[in-house]
Scaffold this active site. Structure first.
Site, PDB file in Angstrom:
ATOM      1  N   ARG A 188       0.929  -1.198   0.130  1.00 24.21           N
ATOM      2  CA  ARG A 188       0.041  -0.006   0.000  1.00 24.21           C
ATOM      3  C   ARG A 188       1.061   1.250  -0.027  1.00 24.21           C
ATOM      4  O   ARG A 188       0.625   2.260  -0.776  1.00 24.21           O
ATOM      5  CB  ARG A 188      -0.884  -0.021   1.315  1.00 24.21           C
ATOM      6  CG  ARG A 188      -2.109  -0.944   0.880  1.00 24.21           C
ATOM      7  CD  ARG A 188      -3.041  -1.303   1.992  1.00 24.21           C
ATOM      8  NE  ARG A 188      -4.153  -1.798   1.807  1.00 24.21           N
ATOM      9  CZ  ARG A 188      -5.110  -2.203   2.496  1.00 24.21           C
ATOM     10  NH1 ARG A 188      -4.989  -2.176   4.034  1.00 24.21           N
ATOM     11  NH2 ARG A 188      -6.079  -2.762   2.124  1.00 24.21           N
ATOM     12  N   GLY A 203     -12.645  -4.258   0.629  1.00 23.83           N
ATOM     13  CA  GLY A 203     -14.011  -3.755   1.073  1.00 23.83           C
ATOM     14  C   GLY A 203     -14.423  -2.824  -0.181  1.00 23.83           C
ATOM     15  O   GLY A 203     -15.595  -2.952  -0.493  1.00 23.83           O
ATOM     16  N   LYS A 213     -15.519 -15.365   5.281  1.00 23.88           N
ATOM     17  CA  LYS A 213     -16.660 -15.319   5.602  1.00 23.88           C
ATOM     18  C   LYS A 213     -17.667 -15.382   4.426  1.00 23.88           C
ATOM     19  O   LYS A 213     -17.503 -14.469   3.578  1.00 23.88           O
ATOM     20  CB  LYS A 213     -17.029 -14.173   6.481  1.00 23.88           C
ATOM     21  CG  LYS A 213     -16.556 -14.496   8.035  1.00 23.88           C
ATOM     22  CD  LYS A 213     -16.572 -13.303   8.763  1.00 23.88           C
ATOM     23  CE  LYS A 213     -17.706 -12.723   9.584  1.00 23.88           C
ATOM     24  NZ  LYS A 213     -17.664 -11.382   9.859  1.00 23.88           N
ATOM     25  N   GLY A 247      -7.415  -7.433   0.713  1.00 25.15           N
ATOM     26  CA  GLY A 247      -5.793  -7.347   1.498  1.00 25.15           C
ATOM     27  C   GLY A 247      -5.262  -8.601   1.757  1.00 25.15           C
ATOM     28  O   GLY A 247      -4.182  -8.691   1.494  1.00 25.15           O
TER      29      GLY A 247
HETATM   30  P1  ADP Z   1      -9.399 -10.716   1.709  1.00 25.11           P
HETATM   31  O1  ADP Z   1      -8.714  -9.940   2.588  1.00 25.11           O
HETATM   32  O2  ADP Z   1      -8.395 -11.162   0.385  1.00 25.11           O
HETATM   33  O3  ADP Z   1     -10.825 -10.338   1.129  1.00 25.11           O
HETATM   34  P2  ADP Z   1     -10.325 -12.438   3.800  1.00 25.11           P
HETATM   35  O4  ADP Z   1     -10.243 -11.491   4.761  1.00 25.11           O
HETATM   36  O5  ADP Z   1     -12.180 -12.541   3.369  1.00 25.11           O
HETATM   37  O6  ADP Z   1      -9.730 -12.261   2.376  1.00 25.11           O
HETATM   38  O7  ADP Z   1     -10.131 -13.920   4.303  1.00 25.11           O
HETATM   39  C1  ADP Z   1      -8.816 -14.184   4.415  1.00 25.11           C
HETATM   40  C2  ADP Z   1      -8.686 -15.157   5.628  1.00 25.11           C
HETATM   41  O8  ADP Z   1      -9.226 -16.196   5.415  1.00 25.11           O
HETATM   42  C3  ADP Z   1      -7.054 -15.606   5.669  1.00 25.11           C
HETATM   43  O9  ADP Z   1      -6.627 -14.940   6.891  1.00 25.11           O
HETATM   44  C4  ADP Z   1      -7.199 -17.062   5.761  1.00 25.11           C
HETATM   45  O10 ADP Z   1      -6.571 -17.590   6.584  1.00 25.11           O
HETATM   46  C5  ADP Z   1      -8.496 -17.239   6.104  1.00 25.11           C
HETATM   47  N1  ADP Z   1      -8.944 -18.582   5.619  1.00 25.11           N
HETATM   48  C6  ADP Z   1      -8.881 -19.098   4.329  1.00 25.11           C
HETATM   49  N2  ADP Z   1      -9.503 -20.356   4.131  1.00 25.11           N
HETATM   50  C7  ADP Z   1      -9.832 -20.766   5.490  1.00 25.11           C
HETATM   51  C8  ADP Z   1     -10.272 -21.990   6.142  1.00 25.11           C
HETATM   52  N3  ADP Z   1     -10.481 -22.872   5.417  1.00 25.11           N
HETATM   53  N4  ADP Z   1     -10.499 -21.687   7.380  1.00 25.11           N
HETATM   54  C9  ADP Z   1     -10.412 -20.816   8.162  1.00 25.11           C
HETATM   55  N5  ADP Z   1      -9.745 -19.593   7.597  1.00 25.11           N
HETATM   56  C10 ADP Z   1      -9.505 -19.582   6.264  1.00 25.11           C
HETATM   57 MG    MG Z   2      -9.005  -9.470   4.887  1.00 24.91          MG
END
Ligand code: ADP
Ligand code: MG
Length: 408
Positions: free
Chosen positions: A40, A389, A212, A365
């Site tokens: 960033r 987001g 999520k 992120g």
């Molecule tokens: P982004 O920031 O790219 O939008 P998110 O914040 O939604 O992604 O999710 C990222 C997190 O999801 C990571 O820290 C990763 O460890 C977690 N994650 C991915 N797969 C799993 C899983 N099977 N169980 C628990 N956490 C998970």
């Molecule tokens: Mg994230």
């Protein structure tokens, strides 16, 4: 849309003028305050550099983390000021406060081409206040920092793409007070998102993961109509597997989303694709024992921490002929090496498609951090977004307050 850009501002002439830049410098820090991913900061440099070279007196404002009760040493922008200075190739002063006496004195002392970084804007609770008057008061103080001695106004450049979906004082309110412009990063991000939100060259593949379902529900619904395939991995896939009637052991599960996921699977049966195998573990830990099982046979007492090799193969096949790809959310807990293969495999498939001419965007992120942690060059993708987001909300069709306010 009539959004002016920082290039328009520079063309108007900024030498000697105060310019407030809202950047997104919210980088991850380790326990010793070392920056673990400077992405960033690097992305913020072009706008600041252009203003410096044009002779502006640049005041940068940004946040770091989520400080709750005013200033807290661990959320200080001090390490960021040093790193920004290194990437910019010139000294960046750090104010000891946000809009207090030190910030004011330093802002007054700036000469042409100087850069001042204000302390973490979220040290001032008015930044995120729901009260318009409170945010407005902070925005007026920010505007004052860039006013000329004769009282004529400075300018505002909005370049913190990661926060443009927030109605906050340094993002939204200050833009109502000053002549405002989109920074280079914000302009580039919006151009990319316009492409993804429009038709996008087919086949259009979307890869969703992360923790999520509830975070990504809006984007699934809005992109399902456009995309040819949406592949789902990460923690969110288990709520979908549960919706298909499979037991998911101790995996992440959003019980209140199961019905919604079942409806989505019904409505978009030809678009949504789930993993066929899962790497499960006995505990959530880097040294857990890993085992690959079929997605419909997750053993009791285990939790799924990655998609398996069969899923990677299936997802990679879908991606290999895609012409437009949007990826948000890691396929597994990539932070643990034993559970990083799914994310790596899918990232490599996206990179390969990009090499064959696909337009690929990585949003989020953690996804961007995963790409870098896994050692893939940024150039393997058409665009790596700095705002998870914000990009999701844009693709959901929501209006972003920090963009709308620039449209005058
Ligand atoms: P982004 O920031 O790219 O939008 P998110 O914040 O939604 O992604 O999710 C990222 C997190 O999801 C990571 O820290 C990763 O460890 C977690 N994650 C991915 N797969 C799993 C899983 N099977 N169980 C628990 N956490 C998970
Ligand atoms: Mg994230």
């Amino acid at each position: 849309m009539a959004i002016k850009s920082v290039d328009d501002l520079i063309a108007e002439g900024v030498s000697g003028r105060g310019v407030l830049v809202r950047s997104d410098l919210n980088v991850p820090l380790d326990d010793d305050a070392n920056i673990t991913d400077p992405g960033r900061i690097i992305a913020s440099v072009p706008t600041i550099k252009a203003l410096v070279e044009a002779g502006a007196k640049v005041v940068v404002t940004a946040h770091l983390g989520r400080p709750k009760n005013g200033p807290e040493a661990k959320f200080s922008l001090a390490p960021v000021a040093t790193a920004l200075g290194e990437h910019l190739g010139r000294h960046v002063q750090l104010a000891g406060d946000v809009v207090g006496t030190d910030a004011l004195a330093r802002a007054e002392g700036l000469t042409d081409g100087d850069v001042l970084l204000l302390e973490n804007i979220r040290f001032d609770p008015r930044e995120t206040s729901k009260d318009d008057a409170e945010r407005g008061a902070l925005a007026r103080q920010l505007a004052e920092l860039v006013a000329a001695p004769d009282g004529s106004p400075g300018a505002f450049v909005s370049d913190g793409f990661g926060v443009v979906h927030r109605k906050q004082a340094s993002v939204y309110d200050v833009a109502t007070l000053l002549p405002s412009y989109a920074g280079k990063l914000v302009a580039a991000e919006v151009a990319v998102l316009q492409k993804l939100a429009g038709e996008g060259e087919a086949p259009y593949a979307v890869v969703l993961g992360g923790s999520k379902v509830s975070d990504k529900l809006g984007v699934i619904t809005s992109l399902a109509a456009k995309a040819d395939s949406i592949v789902i991995g990460g923690g969110m896939c288990f709520t979908f597997l549960a919706a298909q009637g499979y037991s998911v052991g101790n995996s992440l599960l959003e019980a209140d989303m199961v019905d919604t996921c079942r409806q989505l699977l019904d409505d978009y049966a030809d678009v949504l694709r789930l993993p066929v195998d899962i790497v499960v573990a006995d505990k959530f830990s880097a040294d857990a024992t890993a085992q690959t099982v079929a997605a419909e046979a997750i053993p009791e007492g285990t939790m799924g921490l990655d998609i398996g090799p069969g899923s990677v193969e299936r997802f990679a096949a879908l991606l290999s002929n895609a012409k437009t790809i949007f990826w948000n959310g890691p396929m597994g807990v990539f932070e643990f090496p034993a559970f990083a293969a799914g994310t790596k495999g899918v990232a490599e498939a996206i990179a390969a498609a990009t090499g064959k001419g696909a337009f690929s965007v990585v949003g989020g992120g953690d996804s961007a951090a995963a790409v870098r942690a896994l050692g893939l060059p940024d150039d393997d993708f058409s665009h790596i977004s700095t705002g998870g987001g914000a990009s999701l909300e844009y693709l959901e069709g929501k209006a972003l307050p920090g963009i709308q306010v620039l449209d005058k």
